[in-house]
Motif scaffolding. Structure first.
Motif, PDB file in Angstrom:
ATOM      1  N   GLU A  58      26.719 -18.624  66.281  1.00  0.00           N
ATOM      2  CA  GLU A  58      26.322 -18.931  64.900  1.00  0.00           C
ATOM      3  C   GLU A  58      26.469 -20.427  64.646  1.00  0.00           C
ATOM      4  O   GLU A  58      27.440 -21.064  65.077  1.00  0.00           O
ATOM      5  CB  GLU A  58      27.204 -18.157  63.932  1.00  0.00           C
ATOM      6  CG  GLU A  58      26.720 -18.168  62.519  1.00  0.00           C
ATOM      7  CD  GLU A  58      25.441 -17.360  62.325  1.00  0.00           C
ATOM      8  OE1 GLU A  58      24.759 -17.593  61.333  1.00  0.00           O
ATOM      9  OE2 GLU A  58      25.139 -16.505  63.195  1.00  0.00           O
ATOM     10  N   ALA A  59      25.483 -20.991  63.957  1.00  0.00           N
ATOM     11  CA  ALA A  59      25.530 -22.382  63.510  1.00  0.00           C
ATOM     12  C   ALA A  59      26.244 -22.423  62.178  1.00  0.00           C
ATOM     13  O   ALA A  59      25.798 -21.836  61.198  1.00  0.00           O
ATOM     14  CB  ALA A  59      24.122 -22.956  63.386  1.00  0.00           C
ATOM     15  N   CYS A  60      27.365 -23.143  62.181  1.00  0.00           N
ATOM     16  CA  CYS A  60      28.221 -23.195  61.001  1.00  0.00           C
ATOM     17  C   CYS A  60      28.377 -24.643  60.544  1.00  0.00           C
ATOM     18  O   CYS A  60      28.282 -25.586  61.348  1.00  0.00           O
ATOM     19  CB  CYS A  60      29.587 -22.598  61.281  1.00  0.00           C
ATOM     20  SG  CYS A  60      29.547 -20.937  61.975  1.00  0.00           S
ATOM     21  N   ALA A  67      27.642 -29.919  61.278  1.00  0.00           N
ATOM     22  CA  ALA A  67      27.149 -28.663  61.816  1.00  0.00           C
ATOM     23  C   ALA A  67      27.753 -28.435  63.201  1.00  0.00           C
ATOM     24  O   ALA A  67      27.762 -29.311  64.065  1.00  0.00           O
ATOM     25  CB  ALA A  67      25.628 -28.676  61.895  1.00  0.00           C
ATOM     26  N   ASN A  69      28.047 -25.397  66.410  1.00  0.00           N
ATOM     27  CA  ASN A  69      27.566 -24.161  66.988  1.00  0.00           C
ATOM     28  C   ASN A  69      28.779 -23.452  67.612  1.00  0.00           C
ATOM     29  O   ASN A  69      29.345 -23.927  68.603  1.00  0.00           O
ATOM     30  CB  ASN A  69      26.497 -24.444  68.029  1.00  0.00           C
ATOM     31  CG  ASN A  69      25.826 -23.169  68.511  1.00  0.00           C
ATOM     32  OD1 ASN A  69      26.012 -22.096  67.916  1.00  0.00           O
ATOM     33  ND2 ASN A  69      25.051 -23.273  69.581  1.00  0.00           N
ATOM     34  N   ARG A 112      31.062 -17.979  59.515  1.00  0.00           N
ATOM     35  CA  ARG A 112      30.499 -19.073  58.723  1.00  0.00           C
ATOM     36  C   ARG A 112      31.387 -19.385  57.530  1.00  0.00           C
ATOM     37  O   ARG A 112      31.612 -20.557  57.207  1.00  0.00           O
ATOM     38  CB  ARG A 112      29.087 -18.714  58.246  1.00  0.00           C
ATOM     39  CG  ARG A 112      28.043 -18.721  59.332  1.00  0.00           C
ATOM     40  CD  ARG A 112      26.630 -18.703  58.713  1.00  0.00           C
ATOM     41  NE  ARG A 112      26.433 -17.502  57.903  1.00  0.00           N
ATOM     42  CZ  ARG A 112      25.942 -16.372  58.373  1.00  0.00           C
ATOM     43  NH1 ARG A 112      25.620 -16.260  59.673  1.00  0.00           N
ATOM     44  NH2 ARG A 112      25.756 -15.340  57.574  1.00  0.00           N
ATOM     45  N   ASP A 159      29.070 -29.541  68.793  1.00  0.00           N
ATOM     46  CA  ASP A 159      28.537 -30.275  67.641  1.00  0.00           C
ATOM     47  C   ASP A 159      27.072 -30.605  67.803  1.00  0.00           C
ATOM     48  O   ASP A 159      26.542 -31.482  67.090  1.00  0.00           O
ATOM     49  CB  ASP A 159      29.339 -31.550  67.389  1.00  0.00           C
ATOM     50  CG  ASP A 159      29.293 -32.507  68.570  1.00  0.00           C
ATOM     51  OD1 ASP A 159      28.655 -32.166  69.592  1.00  0.00           O
ATOM     52  OD2 ASP A 159      29.916 -33.582  68.505  1.00  0.00           O
ATOM     53  N   MET A 160      26.406 -29.910  68.723  1.00  0.00           N
ATOM     54  CA  MET A 160      24.957 -30.053  68.941  1.00  0.00           C
ATOM     55  C   MET A 160      24.573 -31.505  69.186  1.00  0.00           C
ATOM     56  O   MET A 160      23.657 -32.061  68.590  1.00  0.00           O
ATOM     57  CB  MET A 160      24.165 -29.473  67.756  1.00  0.00           C
ATOM     58  CG  MET A 160      24.344 -27.960  67.626  1.00  0.00           C
ATOM     59  SD  MET A 160      23.486 -27.257  66.213  1.00  0.00           S
ATOM     60  CE  MET A 160      24.517 -27.865  64.873  1.00  0.00           C
TER      61      MET A 160
END
Length: 372
Positions: A58-60, A67, A69, A112, A159-160
């Motif tokens: 989930e992307a939170c 953001a 992941n 989330r 952290d993408m």
């Protein structure tokens, strides 16, 4: 047996039809043992009680608006009590795969919510806190559908590619690298010191070995020198012993020769000299007796005859003495004593003869007259 059904160890057998003993359950729940089921009138279904797994990715968004992941894995199963089995059966009996899908959705929502209340630093450094809060938030909701969660593991936080987590870890990485470099330098120093100590010990061992070898060589050389001298020394010792033996033999031969000279030359000469002296003494005694006989006119012819025979008696005794192998003690003095003894014996014999064979009718003058 016809109509007798037994559930598996990880299954719950649900018997529907007929009246239930518990009014809150629309069907009978059987676990761990078998049950006779009447055909046609009863229907049997099975609900799995095995462990199930659900994954969440989930992307939170964090409290800081960053953001992340988050990936997590949830291990869950149907509860063991009848109420949980009934709740899960009523929801998932026809499609039991829906339990994993619904569980993932429930945990995604709670994940989330919890991540939104935490910072990146807290999430990264306190993963167990995040997992605990997610479990606590979803426990009541999972119980309603008859499921219980055994564990929740946060697998990764990304952290993408924003670089926030990397930047956050940079000081720590630098400190870790610095500590690693210091530790490496210390290890290198310890290794160098150990190598130097090892070389020093090796040099010391080499020196000690050289000293011991030199000592052994000196001992061997000394032993060889002694062994080389042993032959000449033994030969010299043997020669000295031979010389000593020859010297002792020569001394003994000289002593023997001296004894032979004494026995063959000196003693006979001394005996001859003594014989001459004895004869001279006998002649003197003869003259003395003749003088005494001439002074006393009453001596008979027998006395004169005996007087005349006295030197001959002593001479014969002396002749026997000269031919005899007699050991004379005290040299010439001892020989003189023996000759004087012979003369004395001759005089005693003469006196005895005179007394024994004198005529009875010849008167003897007193001795005093003779001596006068």
């Amino acid at each position: 047996m016809f109509g007798y059904r037994v559930p598996a160890p990880d299954q719950a057998m649900l018997i529907s039809g007929g009246k239930s003993r518990n009014p809150n359950t629309p069907f009978r729940v059987v676990t761990g043992h078998g049950k006779f089921v009447m055909p046609v009138f009863r229907k049997v279904r099975f609900l799995t009680l095995a462990m199930c797994e659900a994954e969440v990715a989930e992307a939170c968004v964090t409290k800081q608006g960053i953001a992340l992941n988050v990936r997590a894995v949830i291990a869950f199963k149907v509860g063991n009590d009848d109420e949980s089995i009934v709740n899960a059966a009523q929801r998932f009996l026809s499609d039991q795969d829906q339990m994993s899908i619904l569980t993932g959705r429930i945990f995604a929502g709670h994940l989330r919510s919890i991540v939104g209340s935490m910072t990146v630093e807290e999430i990264v450094t306190e993963r167990q806190k995040l997992a605990t809060e997610v479990l606590d938030g979803s426990k009541e909701e999972m119980a309603k559908i008859g499921l219980s969660v055994d564990s929740l593991q946060i697998q990764s936080i990304d952290d993408m590619k924003l670089g926030y987590i990397a930047a956050m870890a940079a000081p720590h990485n630098a400190a870790i690298q610095r500590q690693a470099q210091i530790a490496q330098a210390q290890a290198n120093q310890v290794a160098a010191e150990a190598e130097q100590e090892s070389k020093r010990k090796q040099a010391e061992y080499t020196r000690q070995t050289s000293i011991v070898q030199a000592q052994y060589k000196a001992e061997v050389d000394r032993a060889q020198a002694v062994a080389a001298q042993a032959g000449p020394l033994a030969e010299a010792q043997a020669q000295r012993e031979v010389i000593d033996a020859q010297t002792e033999l020569a001394q003994r031969e000289a002593q023997l020769r001296q004894q032979q000279l004494v026995a063959e030359v000196i003693k006979p000469a001394e005996a001859e000299a003594e014989r001459v002296r004895v004869l001279a003494q006998a002649d003197a005694e003869k003259m003395k007796v003749q003088a005494e006989a001439a002074a006393s006119n009453n001596r008979v012819a027998l006395d004169r005859m005996l007087i005349d025979q006295l030197p001959q008696i002593v001479k014969e005794a002396a002749r026997g003495l000269s031919g005899a192998n007699v050991n004379i003690l005290n040299g010439a003095d001892g020989l003189g004593e023996m000759a004087a003894g012979l003369v004395g014996q001759g005089m005693a014999i003469l006196d005895s003869v005179k007394k024994g064979i004198a005529p009875a009718d010849v008167p003897r003058e007193p001795r005093e007259a003779v001596e006068k």
